[in-house]
Design a protein around this motif. Structure first.
Motif, short mmCIF file in Angstrom:
data_model
loop_
_atom_site.label_atom_id
_atom_site.label_comp_id
_atom_site.label_asym_id
_atom_site.label_seq_id
_atom_site.Cartn_x
_atom_site.Cartn_y
_atom_site.Cartn_z
N GLY A 1 0.38 -1.04 -0.36
CA GLY A 1 0.56 0.15 0.12
C GLY A 1 0.58 1.23 0.44
N ALA A 2 1.69 1.33 0.03
CA ALA A 2 2.89 2.41 0.25
C ALA A 2 2.96 3.13 -0.85
CB ALA A 2 4.48 1.93 1.15
N GLN A 3 2.79 2.18 -2.60
CA GLN A 3 2.72 2.51 -3.08
C GLN A 3 1.64 3.85 -3.40
OE1 GLN A 3 4.35 0.60 -6.43
NE2 GLN A 3 4.29 2.06 -8.10
N ALA A 4 0.89 3.15 -3.24
CA ALA A 4 -1.06 3.22 -3.74
C ALA A 4 -0.67 4.95 -2.45
CB ALA A 4 -1.53 2.11 -3.49
N VAL A 5 -0.12 4.53 -1.76
CA VAL A 5 -0.53 5.84 -0.50
C VAL A 5 -0.06 6.92 -1.29
CG1 VAL A 5 0.24 6.88 1.54
CG2 VAL A 5 -1.31 4.48 1.56
N ASP A 6 1.70 6.68 -2.03
CA ASP A 6 1.90 7.74 -1.77
C ASP A 6 1.11 8.84 -3.56
OD1 ASP A 6 4.02 7.57 -0.03
OD2 ASP A 6 5.30 6.39 -1.02
N GLU A 7 1.08 7.48 -4.26
CA GLU A 7 0.18 8.19 -5.76
C GLU A 7 -1.12 9.23 -5.57
OE1 GLU A 7 -0.56 4.30 -7.86
OE2 GLU A 7 2.13 3.86 -8.46
N ARG A 8 -1.91 8.50 -4.46
CA ARG A 8 -2.62 9.49 -3.78
C ARG A 8 -2.91 10.34 -3.78
NH1 ARG A 8 -7.61 10.03 -5.02
NH2 ARG A 8 -9.18 10.59 -3.48
N GLU B 1 -0.24 12.21 -3.61
CA GLU B 1 -0.05 13.16 -5.25
C GLU B 1 -1.25 13.31 -6.16
OE1 GLU B 1 3.35 11.60 -7.30
OE2 GLU B 1 4.31 11.05 -6.32
N LYS B 2 -1.78 12.22 -6.42
CA LYS B 2 -2.97 13.32 -6.91
C LYS B 2 -3.58 13.85 -5.82
CE LYS B 2 -7.05 11.14 -9.47
NZ LYS B 2 -8.24 10.56 -9.17
N ILE B 3 -3.99 14.17 -4.95
CA ILE B 3 -4.98 14.72 -4.71
C ILE B 3 -3.91 15.86 -3.95
CG2 ILE B 3 -5.49 15.52 -1.38
CD1 ILE B 3 -5.87 12.12 -1.48
N GLU B 4 -2.47 16.27 -3.81
CA GLU B 4 -2.03 17.28 -3.72
C GLU B 4 -1.55 18.14 -5.46
OE1 GLU B 4 2.19 16.24 -2.36
OE2 GLU B 4 1.45 16.26 -0.65
N SER B 5 -2.01 17.09 -6.24
CA SER B 5 -2.35 17.71 -7.72
C SER B 5 -4.05 18.27 -7.08
CB SER B 5 -2.40 17.12 -8.61
OG SER B 5 -3.17 16.59 -9.27
N MET B 6 -4.75 18.20 -7.03
CA MET B 6 -6.21 18.46 -7.13
C MET B 6 -6.33 19.45 -6.41
SD MET B 6 -8.50 15.00 -7.14
CE MET B 6 -7.92 14.54 -5.68
N GLU B 7 -5.28 19.74 -5.65
CA GLU B 7 -5.67 20.64 -4.44
C GLU B 7 -5.05 21.89 -5.41
OE1 GLU B 7 -3.35 20.59 -1.21
OE2 GLU B 7 -4.79 21.39 -0.05
N ASN C 1 -17.04 19.84 6.97
CA ASN C 1 -15.73 20.13 7.54
C ASN C 1 -14.86 21.13 6.17
OD1 ASN C 1 -12.63 20.03 8.13
ND2 ASN C 1 -12.50 17.98 7.52
N LYS C 2 -14.92 22.41 6.51
CA LYS C 2 -14.88 23.39 5.62
C LYS C 2 -12.93 23.42 4.81
CE LYS C 2 -18.66 25.93 4.79
NZ LYS C 2 -18.34 26.46 3.91
N PHE C 3 -12.41 22.00 5.85
CA PHE C 3 -11.38 21.72 5.44
C PHE C 3 -10.66 21.00 3.96
CE2 PHE C 3 -11.07 24.37 9.62
CZ PHE C 3 -9.91 25.22 8.99
N LEU C 4 -12.13 20.25 4.42
CA LEU C 4 -11.89 18.78 2.94
C LEU C 4 -11.53 19.47 1.76
CD1 LEU C 4 -14.88 16.92 4.53
CD2 LEU C 4 -12.89 16.31 4.76
N LEU C 5 -10.54 18.20 1.10
CA LEU C 5 -10.27 19.32 -0.71
C LEU C 5 -11.43 18.81 -1.21
CD1 LEU C 5 -6.81 17.34 -0.55
CD2 LEU C 5 -7.34 19.35 0.49
N VAL C 6 -10.91 20.47 -2.60
CA VAL C 6 -12.20 20.21 -3.40
C VAL C 6 -11.13 18.40 -4.11
CG1 VAL C 6 -12.29 20.49 -6.15
CG2 VAL C 6 -12.31 22.52 -3.89
N ILE C 7 -12.59 17.63 -4.76
CA ILE C 7 -11.83 16.31 -5.48
C ILE C 7 -12.21 16.24 -6.70
CG2 ILE C 7 -12.27 14.99 -2.98
CD1 ILE C 7 -15.24 13.99 -4.54
#
Length: 85
Positions: free
Chosen positions: A22-29, A31-37, A63-69
């Motif tokens: 899961g470490a690779q999947a977590v890192d990939e996720r 990165e994707k979240i950071e790019s969306m943010e 929760n107003k701090f949730l990211l846009v997906i």
């Protein structure tokens, strides 16, 4: 006693699976979240605002701090079986 042993074995296996695979999947996720943010699309911002409006009407805490997906185009729709699993 059997349940406790089974719970411990399950926890160890889950921990191993996350660590080993899961470490690779977590890192990939991450990165994707950071790019969306960094650059949410207008569609994603509108959808978030619309969802928060509905939740506010229903008196659901937000929760107003949730990211846009991702946009609706990018979102992967799961089947009933996938959701139930």
């Amino acid at each position: 006693m059997f349940r406790i042993g089974l719970a411990i074995v399950s926890a160890v296996l889950m921990s191993w699976a996350v660590t080993a695979h899961g470490a690779q999947a977590v890192d990939e996720r991450r990165e994707k979240i950071e790019s969306m943010e960094a650059s949410p699309t207008p569609e994603a911002l509108q959808r978030k605002e619309r969802s928060e409006s509905v939740l506010k009407i229903e008196a659901v805490p937000i929760n107003k701090f949730l990211l846009v997906i991702e946009t609706e185009k990018e979102a992967k729709r799961r089947t009933k079986e996938e959701v139930a699993a």
